[in-house]
Design an enzyme around this catalytic site. Structure first.
Site, PDB file in Angstrom:
ATOM      1  N   ASP A 175     -13.545  12.622   6.333  1.00 41.16           N
ATOM      2  CA  ASP A 175     -14.875  12.251   6.215  1.00 41.16           C
ATOM      3  C   ASP A 175     -15.672  11.856   7.530  1.00 41.16           C
ATOM      4  OD1 ASP A 175     -14.636  12.985   3.538  1.00 41.16           O
ATOM      5  OD2 ASP A 175     -14.529  10.837   2.966  1.00 41.16           O
ATOM      6  N   ILE A 176     -17.066  11.948   7.687  1.00 41.46           N
ATOM      7  CA  ILE A 176     -17.735  11.790   8.795  1.00 41.46           C
ATOM      8  C   ILE A 176     -17.370  10.226   9.148  1.00 41.46           C
ATOM      9  CG2 ILE A 176     -19.730  11.066   7.310  1.00 41.46           C
ATOM     10  CD1 ILE A 176     -21.485  12.080   9.554  1.00 41.46           C
TER      11      ILE A 176
END
Length: 276
Positions: free
Chosen positions: A110-111
Site C-alpha cells: 500500500d502507499i
C-alpha cells in the site's frame, strides 16, 4: 540458459528495431566473442558469450531481480497521475524491456506501507510465489494505535495463531484468515527471533524509530490483510513495514527509496518456494 537471436537481444537493450540492429551488423560495429557478427539472426548464449557494440561491452541479462526498500507515499504501479511510483525511483538504464519480459512488482504494498518489495522480469517466478497454493510467508513490522496489556497481547497472539473471520471491507468480501504468527516486542524493547537471520531484526529497527510494536507473519495475501486483522481486534495499524518474504529478508543497509540487484544466493532463496 537458452540462446537468443542477436537482433532480439540488441533490440531489448535499446539499440532500436531489428532493422536498426541489421544496419549495425552490416557496418561491422557488432562483435560476438571478439569476432565481427554480420548475421543479426546468429544465436547468442546469454550466460557465456561476450558482446561488444561500437567498442562498448554489453551486459547480457535475461532476467532482472531487484530488492527495493519502498518508502511511504510511493505507489506500486507503472504510472500514476497523482503519486510517485516505485518505477520512478529506478535509474533510466533499467527502464527498458528485458529478454525475460517487462519489469514488474512481485506483489504490492500500500502507499503508506514501507519495506521489502521485489521488482523482477521473471513472470514465472512471480506467478509461482503469488499463487495461493504456495503459502509464501511474509513478515511485517507493525505499529499499533492502541497500547495493549500483556493479557491483551496474549489474546491477540492466540487468536491470530488459530485463524479467524475478517469482516468485509469496501468491495472486498470477508474471509476466514489463515493462522498467522504474532511476536510482540519484549520489555527490553527487543524481539525474540530464534533461528532468524540477524538482518531481519536490523531491518525492523532501521528507520522505524521504534514504531514496530510487533512482528506479524502471514501465509496468504488478501486485500489490506494485516490492517484488517488488527481492525477486527478493535485496533488500528498506524505503521507497517514488510521485512521478509519467504526466506529473503530486507537488507538493513538499504535506505528508504533505494534499491539493489539481488545476489545469486538471494535469488536462490526466492526460488526455494517456487512451485511447478
Amino acid at each position: 540458459m537458452p540462446a537468443e537471436r542477436l537482433d532480439k537481444i540488441l533490440a531489448h537493450h535499446g539499440f532500436g528495431t531489428r532493422k536498426d540492429v541489421k544496419r549495425l551488423c552490416h557496418k561491422g560495429l557488432v562483435f560476438l566473442n571478439g569476432k565481427i557478427a554480420t548475421d543479426p539472426a546468429v544465436k547468442v548464449d546469454i550466460g557465456s558469450d561476450t558482446l561488444v557494440i561500437d567498442g562498448k561491452k554489453i551486459t547480457l541479462q535475461h532476467d532482472l531481480y531487484i530488492m527495493l526498500n519502498k518508502c511511504r507515499d510511493v505507489v506500486c504501479a507503472n504510472r500514476d497521475g497523482e503519486h510517485q511510483t516505485v518505477f520512478d525511483l529506478l535509474d533510466e538504464s533499467l527502464k527498458h524491456k528485458f529478454l525475460g519480459g517487462d519489469l514488474h512488482c512481485m506483489g504490492r504494498l500500500d502507499i503508506d506501507t514501507e519495506g521489502l518489495l521485489i521488482l523482477t522480469t521473471d513472470g514465472k517466478l512471480t506467478h509461482s510465489l503469488l499463487s495461493p497454493k504456495t503459502h509464501v510467508p511474509k513478515t511485517y513490522g507493525v505499529g499499533l494505535r492502541d497500547a495493549l496489556s500483556e493479557e491483551e497481547k496474549l489474546r491477540y497472539a492466540e487468536t491470530f495463531s488459530k485463524g479467524f473471520w475478517i469482516d468485509r471491507e469496501q468491495n472486498e468480501d470477508g474471509f476466514n484468515c489463515a493462522p498467522a504468527v504474532l511476536k510482540w516486542r519484549e520489555k527490553d524493547g527487543k524481539f525474540t527471533l530464534e533461528g532468524e537471520n540477524p538482518a531481519l531484526y536490523e531491518a525492523v529497527e532501521k528507520n522505524s524509530s521504534g514504531k514496530s510494536d510487533c512482528l506479524l507473519t502471514i501465509f496468504e495475501g488478501k486485500f489490506h490483510q494485516v490492517k484488517r486483522m488488527f481492525a477486527q481486534m478493535g485496533n488500528q495499524v498506524v505503521y507497517l513495514k514488510r521485512v521478509k518474504m519467504g526466506e529473503l529478508s530486507l537488507d538493513p543497509q538499504l535506505e528508504p527509496g533505494s534499491y539493489r540487484e539481488l545476489s545469486e544466493a538471494e535469488i536462490a532463496l526466492l526460488k526455494q518456494r517456487q512451485t511447478d
